[in-house]
Design an enzyme around this catalytic site. Structure first.
Site, PDB file in Angstrom:
ATOM      1  N   ASP A   1      18.273  -2.365 157.647  1.00 25.12           N
ATOM      2  CA  ASP A   1      17.059  -3.187 157.634  1.00 25.12           C
ATOM      3  C   ASP A   1      16.726  -3.704 159.030  1.00 25.12           C
ATOM      4  OD1 ASP A   1      19.453  -4.733 157.477  1.00 25.12           O
ATOM      5  OD2 ASP A   1      18.250  -6.501 157.012  1.00 25.12           O
ATOM      6  N   GLU A   2      15.483  -4.037 159.233  1.00 27.30           N
ATOM      7  CA  GLU A   2      15.000  -4.804 160.390  1.00 27.30           C
ATOM      8  C   GLU A   2      15.458  -4.234 161.735  1.00 27.30           C
ATOM      9  OE1 GLU A   2      14.496  -9.116 158.184  1.00 27.30           O
ATOM     10  OE2 GLU A   2      16.443  -8.623 159.014  1.00 27.30           O
ATOM     11  N   ALA A   3      15.431  -2.912 161.860  1.00 28.55           N
ATOM     12  CA  ALA A   3      15.779  -2.259 163.126  1.00 28.55           C
ATOM     13  C   ALA A   3      14.512  -2.130 163.969  1.00 28.55           C
ATOM     14  CB  ALA A   3      16.417  -0.900 162.857  1.00 28.55           C
TER      15      ALA A   3
END
Length: 530
Positions: free
Chosen positions: A338-340
């Site tokens: 997530d959230e890369a």
């Protein structure tokens, strides 16, 4: 490790006094209809009681797994009753004798089409009998039996009784195979006894997976022998600048074994390719510029990433996941995803495709947050949906390829969301989540393009940016996690908000006896305090 419950072994701040309201009666007969999660079917036998006495024995099938569940039942009952409750096996020719609680492995106990974990519980004046096809089912039947006994059974010291169980029959089985909670031990670290206490609380309501978020920007919490600085340096920080900490591999095995004895599978998470500042601060060679960043103790997300084009990164991933796989008997390795925000779509797919293949090479099943969906499909992979809408085209496309989904919508299941604007702990980016919001939805129909048969189950995550103590964990967990437990276990036809709020109210005296902190939500008609 002893199988005795930890809930009664540690002291914590006093629980808040519930608001008074319309109390659920603590009469013997009413307890049969107050079970949480709601069973598939309940048939009370009014006027019939079983009395647990000093002469009561626990008998089980002559099988080590059944005997182990019998000992767990005895461990639950002995502190409050003071009764010896010897545990002995039945011979093949014996039937359940009088004045016993009997646990039987019986392949015909539940219908063949019922999911694994089903059980049948019968209470007569002569005995209590739990029948199940598996030891898991016996264990879940024991959790129900616990709720049928008086509130005082939760006491850590001997109480006067009487220990009456209402007569009748319960037939039960879980709706979803995966019923879980997540604890973020990276933002704030929690010691092994704190995690074991949570395990006991999950088992109480028939949850069967504990997802441990072991790594993030703020801290690396598992020792890796081949990369020792991950724990030594990466584990020395947490949000607000605390000292952090980490689990040795022996610590982790203690958690895994303790959980397994309670029918709970540990799902470890190594968050990749972002949320990696703690790892990069320990090994700068993993950073895109080859320079170790400073430790991070804030709460922002999306600013870190491993070096996607460096083979050293994949050596690191292979070593870490290899050691963790060897320590983890369960089938799952969670790889985050997530959230890369620092990576474009091509770079993201490059790294996560390789990470997924590494997991498969370790003979484990890939689990990742739903942003993993566009990466290549690998057999059996599981996406954990944490969005706040009921539609996600990428997830639906992955499901068509064979992916399964764990439902964790942020605006329904995230236990770090505030109950109301007045809640001092938690966040509100996904909205406020009161008990009814957590309860009043259907995981099997929630996400467009994801049919019920593709839903592996439900998980309630607790992120710990604002959570610092066990009392904090419990305040944000209870009573919402109990609502999630019923969603995950009970058939749709057995669930009803009006019924649930009354059944839930009847459980608060049990939490008080067990010294479990909880939020006294005004939605629930809590009984007056003792």
């Amino acid at each position: 490790m002893s199988s005795a419950p930890l809930e009664q072994s540690r002291t914590h701040p006093p629980v808040p006094r519930p608001r008074t309201g319309s109390p659920a009666a603590d009469g013997v007969g009413s307890r049969l209809t107050e079970v949480v999660p709601a069973p598939v079917s309940t048939r009370p036998n009014p006027g019939v009681r079983y009395l647990l006495t000093a002469d009561t024995a626990i008998r089980t099938s002559d099988d080590p797994a059944a005997l182990a569940v019998g000992e767990q039942l005895a461990d639950l009952l002995r502190p409050a009753t003071g009764h010896p409750l010897p545990v002995t096996p039945l011979t093949a020719a014996e039937t359940p004798p009088a004045d016993t609680v009997t646990l039987l492995l019986d392949a015909t106990a539940v219908a063949a089409e019922e999911p694994e974990g089903g059980y049948r519980l019968d209470v007569t004046t002569e005995h209590v009998v739990v029948r199940a096809a598996t030891a898991d089912g016996l264990f879940y039947g024991v959790q129900t039996l616990r709720q049928l006994l008086p509130v005082a059974i939760e006491s850590a010291t001997v109480q006067p009784g009487p220990w009456e169980v209402p007569g009748g029959q319960i037939l039960d089985a879980p709706r979803f195979a995966y019923r879980g909670a997540m604890l973020d031990v990276s933002r704030h670290f929690f010691e092994v006894p704190d995690v074991l206490r949570l395990v006991d609380q999950l088992a109480r309501y028939k949850l069967n997976h504990l997802h441990l978020h072991l790594t993030d920007d703020q801290g690396w919490r598992i020792a890796i022998d081949s990369w020792p600085r991950l724990a030594e340096i990466g584990g020395a920080t947490e949000v607000d600048g605390g000292t952090g900490g980490y689990y040795t591999q022996a610590d982790y095995q203690t958690i895994v074994e303790y959980a397994a004895a309670r029918r709970i599978t540990v799902v470890p998470e190594i968050d990749l390719p972002g949320h990696t500042n703690a790892a990069l601060s320990a090994y700068g060679e993993l950073a895109p510029d080859g320079v170790a960043p400073a430790p991070y103790t804030g709460t922002e997300v999306g600013f870190s990433s491993v070096a996607v084009t460096s083979e050293r990164t994949y050596d690191f991933v292979d070593d870490v996941l290899g050691e963790l796989a060897a320590l983890t008997p369960g089938p799952y390795l969670h790889v985050g995803g997530d959230e890369a925000f620092k990576l474009d779509a091509t770079a993201y797919s490059t790294v996560m495709n390789r990470v997924q293949r590494i997991v498969v090479a370790k003979n484990k099943t890939v689990v990742g947050w739903h942003q993993l969906a566009p990466a290549e499909h690998v057999p059996g992979r599981v996406l954990q949906y944490w969005g706040t809408t009921t539609s996600d085209q990428n997830v639906a496309a992955a499901v068509r390829q064979g992916a399964r989904v764990i439902m964790s919508p942020g605006n329904r299941t995230y236990l770090d969301m505030k109950y109301t604007d007045a809640t001092t702990l938690g966040q509100d980016w996904a909205g406020l989540i009161d008990v009814r919001t957590a309860y009043d939805w259907d995981p099997g129909t929630y996400l467009d393009g994801v049919p019920a048969e593709s839903v592996l189950g439900v998980e309630a995550p607790l992120w710990t940016e604002t959570i610092r103590t066990v009392a904090d964990i419990e305040f944000m967990t209870y009573p919402r996690l109990v609502a999630i437990a019923e969603l995950a276990w009970s058939p749709t036809a057995a669930r009803d908000w009006t019924s649930f709020r009354l059944r839930l109210a009847a459980h608060s005296p049990r939490w008080t006896r067990a010294n479990i902190n909880f939020h006294p939500s005004p939605e629930i008609p809590w009984p007056p305090t003792e």
